[in-house]
Write a protein that holds these residues in place. Sequence first.
Motif, PDB file in Angstrom:
ATOM      1  N   ILE A 228      -6.377  -2.671  11.663  1.00 13.17           N
ATOM      2  CA  ILE A 228      -5.180  -2.866  12.487  1.00 13.17           C
ATOM      3  C   ILE A 228      -4.041  -3.393  11.630  1.00 13.17           C
ATOM      4  CG2 ILE A 228      -4.183  -4.117  14.431  1.00 13.17           C
ATOM      5  CD1 ILE A 228      -6.842  -4.110  15.747  1.00 13.17           C
ATOM      6  N   ARG A 229      -4.402  -4.246  10.712  1.00 13.75           N
ATOM      7  CA  ARG A 229      -3.372  -4.813   9.839  1.00 13.75           C
ATOM      8  C   ARG A 229      -2.830  -3.783   8.853  1.00 13.75           C
ATOM      9  NH1 ARG A 229      -2.222 -10.212   8.671  1.00 13.75           N
ATOM     10  NH2 ARG A 229      -1.589  -9.433   6.664  1.00 13.75           N
ATOM     11  N   ALA A 230      -3.593  -2.703   8.707  1.00 13.64           N
ATOM     12  CA  ALA A 230      -3.194  -1.710   7.713  1.00 13.64           C
ATOM     13  C   ALA A 230      -2.032  -0.862   8.216  1.00 13.64           C
ATOM     14  CB  ALA A 230      -4.386  -0.826   7.384  1.00 13.64           C
ATOM     15  N   GLN A 231      -1.211  -0.464   7.292  1.00 12.78           N
ATOM     16  CA  GLN A 231      -0.074   0.388   7.632  1.00 12.78           C
ATOM     17  C   GLN A 231      -0.008   1.515   6.622  1.00 12.78           C
ATOM     18  OE1 GLN A 231       3.433  -2.022   7.502  1.00 12.78           O
ATOM     19  NE2 GLN A 231       3.406  -2.234   9.714  1.00 12.78           N
ATOM     20  N   PRO A 232       0.503   2.671   7.048  1.00 14.87           N
ATOM     21  CA  PRO A 232       0.664   3.740   6.067  1.00 14.87           C
ATOM     22  C   PRO A 232       1.714   3.360   5.026  1.00 14.87           C
ATOM     23  CG  PRO A 232       1.582   4.377   8.196  1.00 14.87           C
ATOM     24  CD  PRO A 232       0.863   3.091   8.404  1.00 14.87           C
ATOM     25  N   VAL A 233       1.535   3.891   3.825  1.00 10.70           N
ATOM     26  CA  VAL A 233       2.457   3.528   2.745  1.00 10.70           C
ATOM     27  C   VAL A 233       3.783   4.285   2.852  1.00 10.70           C
ATOM     28  CG1 VAL A 233       0.738   2.865   1.041  1.00 10.70           C
ATOM     29  CG2 VAL A 233       1.403   5.245   1.241  1.00 10.70           C
ATOM     30  N   LYS A 234       3.904   5.074   3.900  1.00 14.63           N
ATOM     31  CA  LYS A 234       5.073   5.939   4.045  1.00 14.63           C
ATOM     32  C   LYS A 234       6.400   5.199   3.927  1.00 14.63           C
ATOM     33  CE  LYS A 234       6.945   9.313   7.148  1.00 14.63           C
ATOM     34  NZ  LYS A 234       6.795   9.987   8.406  1.00 14.63           N
ATOM     35  N   THR A 235       6.502   4.059   4.618  1.00 11.20           N
ATOM     36  CA  THR A 235       7.780   3.332   4.570  1.00 11.20           C
ATOM     37  C   THR A 235       8.096   2.913   3.141  1.00 11.20           C
ATOM     38  OG1 THR A 235       6.499   1.408   5.203  1.00 11.20           O
ATOM     39  CG2 THR A 235       7.845   2.410   6.898  1.00 11.20           C
ATOM     40  N   LEU A 236       7.058   2.498   2.442  1.00 12.10           N
ATOM     41  CA  LEU A 236       7.246   2.084   1.051  1.00 12.10           C
ATOM     42  C   LEU A 236       7.723   3.268   0.222  1.00 12.10           C
ATOM     43  CD1 LEU A 236       6.670  -0.205  -1.050  1.00 12.10           C
ATOM     44  CD2 LEU A 236       4.500   0.905  -1.427  1.00 12.10           C
ATOM     45  N   PHE A 237       7.123   4.422   0.434  1.00 15.17           N
ATOM     46  CA  PHE A 237       7.487   5.606  -0.335  1.00 15.17           C
ATOM     47  C   PHE A 237       8.925   6.018  -0.026  1.00 15.17           C
ATOM     48  CE2 PHE A 237       3.176   7.653  -1.604  1.00 15.17           C
ATOM     49  CZ  PHE A 237       2.831   6.467  -2.198  1.00 15.17           C
ATOM     50  N   GLN A 238       9.306   5.865   1.228  1.00 13.52           N
ATOM     51  CA  GLN A 238      10.680   6.235   1.581  1.00 13.52           C
ATOM     52  C   GLN A 238      11.680   5.331   0.884  1.00 13.52           C
ATOM     53  OE1 GLN A 238      10.790   6.277   5.846  1.00 13.52           O
ATOM     54  NE2 GLN A 238      10.489   8.480   5.906  1.00 13.52           N
ATOM     55  N   ARG A 239      11.308   4.058   0.784  1.00 12.22           N
ATOM     56  CA  ARG A 239      12.213   3.147   0.085  1.00 12.22           C
ATOM     57  C   ARG A 239      12.274   3.507  -1.396  1.00 12.22           C
ATOM     58  NH1 ARG A 239      10.521  -2.758   1.998  1.00 12.22           N
ATOM     59  NH2 ARG A 239      12.431  -3.422   1.001  1.00 12.22           N
ATOM     60  N   MET A 240      11.168   4.017  -1.925  1.00  2.94           N
ATOM     61  CA  MET A 240      11.156   4.426  -3.327  1.00  2.94           C
ATOM     62  C   MET A 240      12.036   5.654  -3.530  1.00  2.94           C
ATOM     63  SD  MET A 240       9.662   2.302  -4.958  1.00  2.94           S
ATOM     64  CE  MET A 240       9.638   0.916  -3.875  1.00  2.94           C
ATOM     65  N   ALA A 241      12.051   6.535  -2.521  1.00  2.00           N
ATOM     66  CA  ALA A 241      12.903   7.724  -2.608  1.00  2.00           C
ATOM     67  C   ALA A 241      14.344   7.283  -2.819  1.00  2.00           C
ATOM     68  CB  ALA A 241      12.775   8.550  -1.339  1.00  2.00           C
TER      69      ALA A 241
ATOM     70  N   GLU B 213       1.100   9.937   1.829  1.00  2.00           N
ATOM     71  CA  GLU B 213       1.954   8.973   2.541  1.00  2.00           C
ATOM     72  C   GLU B 213       1.241   8.265   3.678  1.00  2.00           C
ATOM     73  OE1 GLU B 213       5.260  11.235   3.906  1.00  2.00           O
ATOM     74  OE2 GLU B 213       6.518  10.489   2.275  1.00  2.00           O
ATOM     75  N   SER B 214       0.215   8.909   4.203  1.00  2.00           N
ATOM     76  CA  SER B 214      -0.445   8.305   5.363  1.00  2.00           C
ATOM     77  C   SER B 214      -1.563   7.351   4.954  1.00  2.00           C
ATOM     78  CB  SER B 214      -0.985   9.393   6.275  1.00  2.00           C
ATOM     79  OG  SER B 214      -1.802  10.251   5.528  1.00  2.00           O
ATOM     80  N   THR B 215      -1.760   7.174   3.657  1.00  2.00           N
ATOM     81  CA  THR B 215      -2.765   6.219   3.182  1.00  2.00           C
ATOM     82  C   THR B 215      -2.417   4.824   3.701  1.00  2.00           C
ATOM     83  OG1 THR B 215      -2.875   7.521   1.181  1.00  2.00           O
ATOM     84  CG2 THR B 215      -3.949   5.379   1.129  1.00  2.00           C
ATOM     85  N   GLU B 216      -3.406   4.158   4.241  1.00  2.00           N
ATOM     86  CA  GLU B 216      -3.097   2.873   4.856  1.00  2.00           C
ATOM     87  C   GLU B 216      -3.550   1.703   3.994  1.00  2.00           C
ATOM     88  OE1 GLU B 216      -4.708   3.120   8.810  1.00  2.00           O
ATOM     89  OE2 GLU B 216      -2.751   3.807   9.532  1.00  2.00           O
ATOM     90  N   ILE B 217      -2.683   0.734   3.886  1.00  2.00           N
ATOM     91  CA  ILE B 217      -3.002  -0.497   3.153  1.00  2.00           C
ATOM     92  C   ILE B 217      -2.536  -1.671   3.999  1.00  2.00           C
ATOM     93  CG2 ILE B 217      -3.016  -1.532   0.865  1.00  2.00           C
ATOM     94  CD1 ILE B 217      -1.338   0.654  -0.172  1.00  2.00           C
ATOM     95  N   ASP B 218      -3.084  -2.807   3.695  1.00  2.00           N
ATOM     96  CA  ASP B 218      -2.701  -4.020   4.408  1.00  2.00           C
ATOM     97  C   ASP B 218      -1.197  -4.246   4.283  1.00  2.00           C
ATOM     98  OD1 ASP B 218      -4.175  -6.669   5.503  1.00  2.00           O
ATOM     99  OD2 ASP B 218      -2.294  -7.165   4.513  1.00  2.00           O
ATOM    100  N   LYS B 219      -0.630  -4.694   5.398  1.00  2.00           N
ATOM    101  CA  LYS B 219       0.820  -4.904   5.473  1.00  2.00           C
ATOM    102  C   LYS B 219       1.340  -5.778   4.324  1.00  2.00           C
ATOM    103  CE  LYS B 219       4.000  -6.861   8.811  1.00  2.00           C
ATOM    104  NZ  LYS B 219       5.080  -5.893   8.794  1.00  2.00           N
ATOM    105  N   THR B 220       0.631  -6.855   4.050  1.00  2.00           N
ATOM    106  CA  THR B 220       1.099  -7.762   2.999  1.00  2.00           C
ATOM    107  C   THR B 220       1.072  -7.095   1.631  1.00  2.00           C
ATOM    108  OG1 THR B 220      -0.793  -8.917   3.921  1.00  2.00           O
ATOM    109  CG2 THR B 220       1.026 -10.245   3.193  1.00  2.00           C
ATOM    110  N   VAL B 221       0.082  -6.242   1.422  1.00  2.00           N
ATOM    111  CA  VAL B 221       0.007  -5.550   0.140  1.00  2.00           C
ATOM    112  C   VAL B 221       1.196  -4.610   0.003  1.00  2.00           C
ATOM    113  CG1 VAL B 221      -1.385  -4.054  -1.317  1.00  2.00           C
ATOM    114  CG2 VAL B 221      -2.507  -5.701   0.171  1.00  2.00           C
ATOM    115  N   ILE B 222       1.515  -3.916   1.085  1.00  2.00           N
ATOM    116  CA  ILE B 222       2.654  -2.988   1.054  1.00  2.00           C
ATOM    117  C   ILE B 222       3.924  -3.741   0.695  1.00  2.00           C
ATOM    118  CG2 ILE B 222       4.137  -1.560   2.501  1.00  2.00           C
ATOM    119  CD1 ILE B 222       1.784  -0.397   3.783  1.00  2.00           C
TER     120      ILE B 222
END
Lengths: 717, 155
Positions: A381-394, A415-424
């Motif tokens: 549940i705490r995990a989020q896709p890395v998509k937002t991070l990748f978009q910021r990298m774009a 992009e849909s790989t999920e990692i813990d929010k804090t890690v992102i």
Amino acid sequence: MSASIAEIRDSFFQECISHLEALQDGLSEIENGTENEETIHEVFRAVHSIKGGAAAFDIVTLVKLAHRFETALEAVRSKQAAPDKKAVKLFLRPCDLLGDLLRLAGTKNSEEPEGFRTCLSELDAYIQNNAESPVKSKSTENAASNAQDRESTSVGIQQAEPIFDIFFEPNSEIFPSGNEPLYVLKSLYELGHVTVTCDTAKIPCLSDLNPENSYLSWKAELLTTCDLAEVKEVFDFVEDLCVLNISERQQAHSHTRNLDLTSNRVTESDSNAEQQPAEPFQITQPDASGRQSSAKASVEKARFESRPPEEIAAPAAKPTVRVDLDRVDLLVNQIGELVINQAVLAQSIATTSLNTDASIFAALEDFSQLASDLQDSVMMIRAQPVKTLFQRMARVVRETSRTTQKDVRLLTEGESTEIDKTVIEGLFDPLTHIIRNAIDHGIECPAERSEYGKPEIGEIHLTARHKSGRVTIEISDDGRGINRSEILRKAKETGLVDQSAKLSISEVDNLLFLPGFSSSNSISNVSGRGVGLDIVRNSIAAMGGRIFVTTTEMKGTVFKIDLPLTLAVQDGLVVEVSHNTHVIPLSNIVETLILKNSDIHLFGSSTKMIKIREKFLPIIDLGAALGYRKRKSHFDGCNVLLIAQEESYFALIVDAIIEQRQVVIKALQNNIGACPGVSGATILGDGKIALILDPIDIVKTTAPQNRFRKEEYSLAG
Amino acid sequence: MHETNELDRPADSELLSFWVNGQEYTIDVMFVRELRGWSKSTPLPHAPDFVHGVINLRGNILTVLDLACRLGLRPINATERNVIIVAEIQGKIVGLLVDRVSDIFSIPTNSQQALPDIGSGSGQRFVTAILTIEDRLIRVLDLKAIVNVDAANAA
């Protein structure tokens, strides 16, 4: 009151983030040429929603930009301008700026970000250029925009005033929820010319009448310049509490414009449907009997039960629920407790004489399986896709390539790989750093690239994938790479590496992470390469991750970041010291060994060193360092953990190594001041607490003089 | 003067009293979350003497202070008969190890007697007032000062 406004404001910002995401998605689809009819509408809607929300909160700069942006997009939407590469490039600027403005507004800062003015004038120029384009005839325009709007809720340019037929029947929930149909209907009058009739047929006889129920329904005909979305907005607060049916027809198409509303109006609007392609927007909430049907309206709305597939008009995005992070953490805690409780139960059953009964053990086994599954699910549940991070990298790529005058494209994968929010969150700075470096120093300028026979546009690949319970993030560029012999020469020159040392290829590459390489006077022809890479490595290490680099001259450089899925769980070695159980993070430990007397050498009167592979390392007695006992006088047969510090190694003596396991990290209630050497605590299977130690901190607080330079060990080994 | 206006009379405060090393102390019961019997705690290395250790409070790590030690008395030699008062103050939850809990009583707030000036012994700064109930002398503890370790260490 102010608290609830703050809440609404919060949710506005959260929604804006998803709008921005949709906006960026849409733009990159157009950029890649994979867009469809709907894409531009999605982009437009996203900007429009941001504008609407911003206006409500009086965020002037945001409204200004969003409005201008919307007008520019309108040109593309109405097919007056082609959504070509140039346009997309132009649109990406305000898209980035909207993000900036949102962040600024979030901190109640109303100043204009850098480039705000230029962006506005760029947009203005674009609007001007496309204003003179020929306009299609009214009727085809309408027909076209209606056709496009089949699935969408927004409506194209309104040449003729459309008429909306609205059927509104509040259900029994409307009054208890504090809504008043009168006000809803009154606000319709603000939109244009309205004719409302009330249907009283459903009012029961007085004896059956429940004064808290609504028995009325209304039909309204609205002649307005507003679009469907605006009409719908009137019903925003009651849409779940009523049967609502809004259909639209164009005045031009309605031959028999009938203001006389009769009870067979519904059928009439059905017959109108043939002429007017716009489908009625329908929201139904039949009763409070528990069946929940959901509006197709917004994707970010929580849906607990979706309709059967055939009822869903368009394939909606995955339904999501927004939950306060605290609640998730609470759940994580409670499940952790459940797992421990299960272990305690298992232990106590094992010690009773009941143990001949096999069924209880089978049940216990199931219980333990369930508990650990539950723990995994909660972690997800705490995990989020890395998509937002990748978009910021774009965006980082766009900005850096603009300032360096290089053409660079970012290709993402996973992009849909999920990692813990804090890690992102923790990854943002390191990734930005690596990408900036790659563009600034790795990728050559276009002229140089074509000279080498490379395509003029540089490429940066950003991929994320799960790999055996961890996440690997890879950043690769197709630039000039790093000259290995140059690195080695530099390392030897600065004394980081012994002159005679023979290093493997990967060892040379990873020299880049040494702090010595972070000085600005590093390798001349790739000046600045490696600046701050030690900081990158430290922040990755702080999250329990590792980073590696491989470089091929002329071909490019690849950074690989290996991360744990979550920060709430850590791999650790459970050890015993003076009858106290402690956990030492596995990421600190290089290896474990058993001491022999012949390895130990005395320096001075009492300082003891251990000789491992021709190198002397300091010995730290954990029990003494923690103050549990006096320093041991002989270490023969002791268990030793070899601990890696940033640039040194040392040997940590423990009494016993019990097991390696995953532990749930719990914060110490931090009201007793700093606790040196202790980074947290965990609860073991028997319910007892074990402190998680930070061995590096222990050494810093006990014996700061005993540090050895790491490369003396690692590079010689 | 035989009638007191209901509104003028200050509200009663409810207090929980307990024994530490032969002395009776009290805190406002509103701070108390629960009472627990003592269980073996995990010591914290390099922590101040008055930190008894940490215990597992239903999945959370609770720091337990040895109240006697905190008040400058002899440390408590804890057994199962000792009690841990789980108190919450200023958003912090902390355990206080005491010998035993004796009473819950309510008294008018203004019946507390200011502390006589007897110099500032190490334990004295944690006591804000004293109460006399029948023959008992009960010290009112300043829980904030007890928990606020950083300030105390700096002083």
